[in-house]
Motif scaffolding. Structure first.
Motif, PDB file in Angstrom:
ATOM      1  N   SER A  13       0.843  -1.208   0.000  1.00  5.67           N
ATOM      2  CA  SER A  13       0.000   0.000   0.000  1.00  5.67           C
ATOM      3  C   SER A  13       0.873   1.251   0.000  1.00  5.67           C
ATOM      4  O   SER A  13       0.633   2.180  -0.776  1.00  5.67           O
ATOM      5  CB  SER A  13      -0.934  -0.007   1.209  1.00  5.67           C
ATOM      6  N   VAL A  31      -9.876  -0.237   0.575  1.00  2.89           N
ATOM      7  CA  VAL A  31     -10.710  -1.416   0.336  1.00  2.89           C
ATOM      8  C   VAL A  31      -9.770  -2.611   0.177  1.00  2.89           C
ATOM      9  O   VAL A  31      -9.290  -2.905  -0.922  1.00  2.89           O
ATOM     10  CB  VAL A  31     -11.595  -1.239  -0.922  1.00  2.89           C
ATOM     11  N   PRO A  32      -9.479  -3.286   1.275  1.00  3.89           N
ATOM     12  CA  PRO A  32      -8.535  -4.399   1.226  1.00  3.89           C
ATOM     13  C   PRO A  32      -9.207  -5.741   0.942  1.00  3.89           C
ATOM     14  O   PRO A  32     -10.424  -5.877   1.021  1.00  3.89           O
ATOM     15  CB  PRO A  32      -7.968  -4.403   2.646  1.00  3.89           C
ATOM     16  N   HIS A  33      -8.369  -6.705   0.648  1.00  9.15           N
ATOM     17  CA  HIS A  33      -8.791  -8.101   0.592  1.00  9.15           C
ATOM     18  C   HIS A  33      -9.477  -8.417   1.924  1.00  9.15           C
ATOM     19  O   HIS A  33      -8.956  -8.090   2.987  1.00  9.15           O
ATOM     20  CB  HIS A  33      -7.540  -8.959   0.407  1.00  9.15           C
ATOM     21  N   ILE A  69     -12.489  -7.701  -3.147  1.00  8.33           N
ATOM     22  CA  ILE A  69     -12.402  -6.266  -3.446  1.00  8.33           C
ATOM     23  C   ILE A  69     -13.497  -5.846  -4.423  1.00  8.33           C
ATOM     24  O   ILE A  69     -14.207  -4.869  -4.151  1.00  8.33           O
ATOM     25  CB  ILE A  69     -10.984  -5.876  -3.914  1.00  8.33           C
ATOM     26  N   SER A  90      -6.447  -0.139  -2.667  1.00 10.39           N
ATOM     27  CA  SER A  90      -6.763  -1.535  -2.362  1.00 10.39           C
ATOM     28  C   SER A  90      -5.474  -2.334  -2.321  1.00 10.39           C
ATOM     29  O   SER A  90      -4.490  -2.000  -2.974  1.00 10.39           O
ATOM     30  CB  SER A  90      -7.725  -2.129  -3.402  1.00 10.39           C
TER      31      SER A  90
END
Length: 106
Positions: A13, A31-33, A69, A90
């Motif tokens: 990131s 918006v992560p895994h 995602i 993400s």
């Protein structure tokens, strides 16, 4: 796996942000895994993001793997959370200890 996932998701990131001359404070949404809420919380903390900047749906959907995602972004659209020109960060990890990140200007 927890420690490695947190480190890699935060590192990728930061790398993505740096490549675009941005800082975490420039991000509207992370918006992560959606693999594990503890991992998501720890990565958000490492990035210095506020809880309300991190979209989490794992408590409703479970770990939807590589679809997590896109499913989360679709939910955000349905809820009217995304506004024009917002920056979405993400990051994800997967099998074989792979990881990646992306920026999206909505």
């Amino acid at each position: 796996t927890f420690k490695l996932a947190v480190k890699m998701l935060a590192d990728v990131s930061f790398e993505v942000l740096k490549r675009h001359s941005l800082k975490p404070s420039d991000v509207d949404w992370f918006v992560p895994h959606q693999a594990n809420k503890r991992i998501i919380d720890a990565v958000g903390e490492r990035l210095g993001l506020k809880e309300e900047q991190v979209y989490i749906n794992i408590c409703y959907t479970g770990n939807t793997s590589s679809a997590s995602i896109p499913v989360a972004v679709d939910e955000m659209v349905e809820k009217g959370l995304l506004k024009e020109n917002q920056i979405i960060l993400s990051s994800a990890f997967g099998a074989g200890l792979t990881w990646g990140g992306a920026l999206i200007r909505w």
